[in-house]
Design a protein around this motif. Structure first.
Motif, PDB file in Angstrom:
ATOM      1  N   TYR A 111     -15.496 -11.614 -12.640  1.00 45.26           N
ATOM      2  CA  TYR A 111     -14.552 -12.314 -13.512  1.00 45.26           C
ATOM      3  C   TYR A 111     -14.364 -13.751 -13.064  1.00 45.26           C
ATOM      4  CZ  TYR A 111     -13.450  -7.731 -15.383  1.00 45.26           C
ATOM      5  OH  TYR A 111     -13.541  -6.512 -15.978  1.00 45.26           O
ATOM      6  N   GLU A 114     -12.641 -11.934  -8.514  1.00 41.61           N
ATOM      7  CA  GLU A 114     -12.347 -10.542  -8.840  1.00 41.61           C
ATOM      8  C   GLU A 114     -13.582  -9.933  -9.493  1.00 41.61           C
ATOM      9  OE1 GLU A 114      -8.753 -10.133 -11.078  1.00 41.61           O
ATOM     10  OE2 GLU A 114      -7.533 -10.780  -9.369  1.00 41.61           O
ATOM     11  N   HIS A 115     -13.779  -8.662  -9.241  1.00 38.10           N
ATOM     12  CA  HIS A 115     -14.979  -8.016  -9.770  1.00 38.10           C
ATOM     13  C   HIS A 115     -14.737  -6.529  -9.943  1.00 38.10           C
ATOM     14  CE1 HIS A 115     -15.131  -8.004  -5.385  1.00 38.10           C
ATOM     15  NE2 HIS A 115     -15.780  -6.850  -5.475  1.00 38.10           N
ATOM     16  N   GLU A 116     -15.679  -5.868 -10.607  1.00 34.58           N
ATOM     17  CA  GLU A 116     -15.495  -4.468 -11.002  1.00 34.58           C
ATOM     18  C   GLU A 116     -16.874  -3.817 -11.117  1.00 34.58           C
ATOM     19  OE1 GLU A 116     -13.569  -4.372 -14.834  1.00 34.58           O
ATOM     20  OE2 GLU A 116     -13.473  -2.174 -14.825  1.00 34.58           O
ATOM     21  N   LYS A 169     -12.654  -0.095 -10.072  1.00 36.56           N
ATOM     22  CA  LYS A 169     -11.849  -0.973 -10.920  1.00 36.56           C
ATOM     23  C   LYS A 169     -11.777  -2.398 -10.364  1.00 36.56           C
ATOM     24  CE  LYS A 169     -10.497   1.574 -14.289  1.00 36.56           C
ATOM     25  NZ  LYS A 169      -9.537   2.500 -14.767  1.00 36.56           N
ATOM     26  N   ARG A 170     -11.374  -3.295 -11.240  1.00 36.65           N
ATOM     27  CA  ARG A 170     -11.287  -4.728 -10.890  1.00 36.65           C
ATOM     28  C   ARG A 170     -10.494  -4.947  -9.602  1.00 36.65           C
ATOM     29  NH1 ARG A 170      -9.781  -9.356 -15.330  1.00 36.65           N
ATOM     30  NH2 ARG A 170      -9.437 -11.078 -13.877  1.00 36.65           N
ATOM     31  N   HIS A 171     -11.071  -5.706  -8.682  1.00 34.12           N
ATOM     32  CA  HIS A 171     -10.411  -5.936  -7.384  1.00 34.12           C
ATOM     33  C   HIS A 171     -10.971  -7.183  -6.698  1.00 34.12           C
ATOM     34  CE1 HIS A 171     -14.185  -3.918  -6.349  1.00 34.12           C
ATOM     35  NE2 HIS A 171     -14.080  -4.481  -5.142  1.00 34.12           N
ATOM     36  N   LYS A 198     -21.920 -10.065 -16.329  1.00 33.89           N
ATOM     37  CA  LYS A 198     -22.355  -8.692 -16.079  1.00 33.89           C
ATOM     38  C   LYS A 198     -23.711  -8.690 -15.397  1.00 33.89           C
ATOM     39  CE  LYS A 198     -19.818  -6.242 -19.605  1.00 33.89           C
ATOM     40  NZ  LYS A 198     -19.847  -5.346 -20.754  1.00 33.89           N
ATOM     41  N   GLU A 248     -16.926 -13.531 -18.168  1.00 36.79           N
ATOM     42  CA  GLU A 248     -17.187 -12.280 -17.458  1.00 36.79           C
ATOM     43  C   GLU A 248     -18.690 -12.182 -17.321  1.00 36.79           C
ATOM     44  OE1 GLU A 248     -15.548  -8.983 -19.591  1.00 36.79           O
ATOM     45  OE2 GLU A 248     -13.528  -9.829 -19.542  1.00 36.79           O
ATOM     46  N   ARG A 281     -11.456   3.868  -7.341  1.00 35.48           N
ATOM     47  CA  ARG A 281     -12.885   3.846  -7.012  1.00 35.48           C
ATOM     48  C   ARG A 281     -13.379   5.256  -6.712  1.00 35.48           C
ATOM     49  NH1 ARG A 281     -13.621   0.930  -1.161  1.00 35.48           N
ATOM     50  NH2 ARG A 281     -15.785   1.456  -1.580  1.00 35.48           N
ATOM     51  N   VAL A 316     -19.303  -6.444 -12.798  1.00 33.27           N
ATOM     52  CA  VAL A 316     -18.729  -7.502 -13.633  1.00 33.27           C
ATOM     53  C   VAL A 316     -17.995  -8.465 -12.719  1.00 33.27           C
ATOM     54  CG1 VAL A 316     -17.241  -8.077 -15.581  1.00 33.27           C
ATOM     55  CG2 VAL A 316     -18.357  -5.843 -15.493  1.00 33.27           C
TER      56      VAL A 316
END
Ligand code: OGA
Ligand code: MN
Length: 205
Positions: A159, A183-185, A123-125, A166, A164, A68, A157
């Motif tokens: 998930y 989870e998201h990003e 990033k995705r987390h 947006k 997905e 991040r 985003v």
């Protein structure tokens, strides 16, 4: 019914959370409130009240940067300006409603401003930390100016199993989602991206 008046805006969020674990609302705050929060963020940024999203030694910092790249400033609720006070009064109202109608047991919260410089991302987390599972709902309100264009990127985003989703960070847009489930990003931004972000938590730490 418990005799209290239903709030249609909150009911929509609750229904969305039950159905899809997230909700997007574009009229949670007034334009005035959003502009006030945006100015508060920018003032704090000018005063250099922002920190990199995590601190550590140089090695650590590299690792963090690859996950991040946002800068954050935690909000101290004992030192709020008028706009921020209004923000938290609305959060109180929303939280009380959730506790009353859904028995969510929200007892605490933490919020920070976030600024993503050009080129940064997250990033995705999941929004869970080490041994702390008290974060129940994530709440993000975007504080960008009016003309956020698709080519600026910076989509959130989300998930889902099959999907997905947006979500563009349009001015004043509020996204609420289940912190421990979705989870998201944040995709790379091509323009400074501003928000106030926080968590409604099930217990005090
Ligand atoms: C976060 C986060 C999403 C966003 O700060 O944990 O996922 O859209 N933010 O800013
Ligand atoms: Mn997150």
């Amino acid at each position: 019914m418990n005799g209290l008046i239903e709030n249609p805006k909150y009911e929509k969020i609750i229904e969305d959370l039950l159905n899809q674990q997230y909700s997007v609302v574009d009229d949670f705050f007034t334009d005035e409130e959003v502009s006030g929060l945006r100015n508060s963020l920018l003032n704090k940024y000018e005063e250099e009240d922002f920190k990199k999203s995590a601190i550590g030694d140089q090695f650590n910092e590299q690792v963090i940067k690859s996950i991040r790249g946002d800068f954050i400033s935690w909000i101290d609720e004992s030192q709020l300006n008028e706009t921020e006070n209004g923000f938290f009064l609305k959060m109180d109202d929303f939280t009380n409603y959730l506790n009353r109608t859904c028995f969510l047991g929200i007892q605490d919260r933490e919020f920070h401003y976030a600024l993503y410089p050009i080129g940064t991302f997250y990033k995705r987390h999941l929004d869970i930390f080490q041994n702390d599972d008290s974060r129940k709902l994530s709440v993000v309100c975007y504080l960008n100016d009016e003309n956020w264009l698709p080519e600026y990127g910076g989509e959130l985003v989300i998930y889902k199993e099959q999907d997905e989703i947006k979500i563009y960070p349009m001015k004043g847009r509020v996204v609420v989602f289940e912190s421990q489930i979705l989870e998201h990003e944040v995709l790379p931004v091509k323009r400074e991206r501003l928000s106030i972000t926080g968590w409604l938590k099930t217990r005090k730490l």
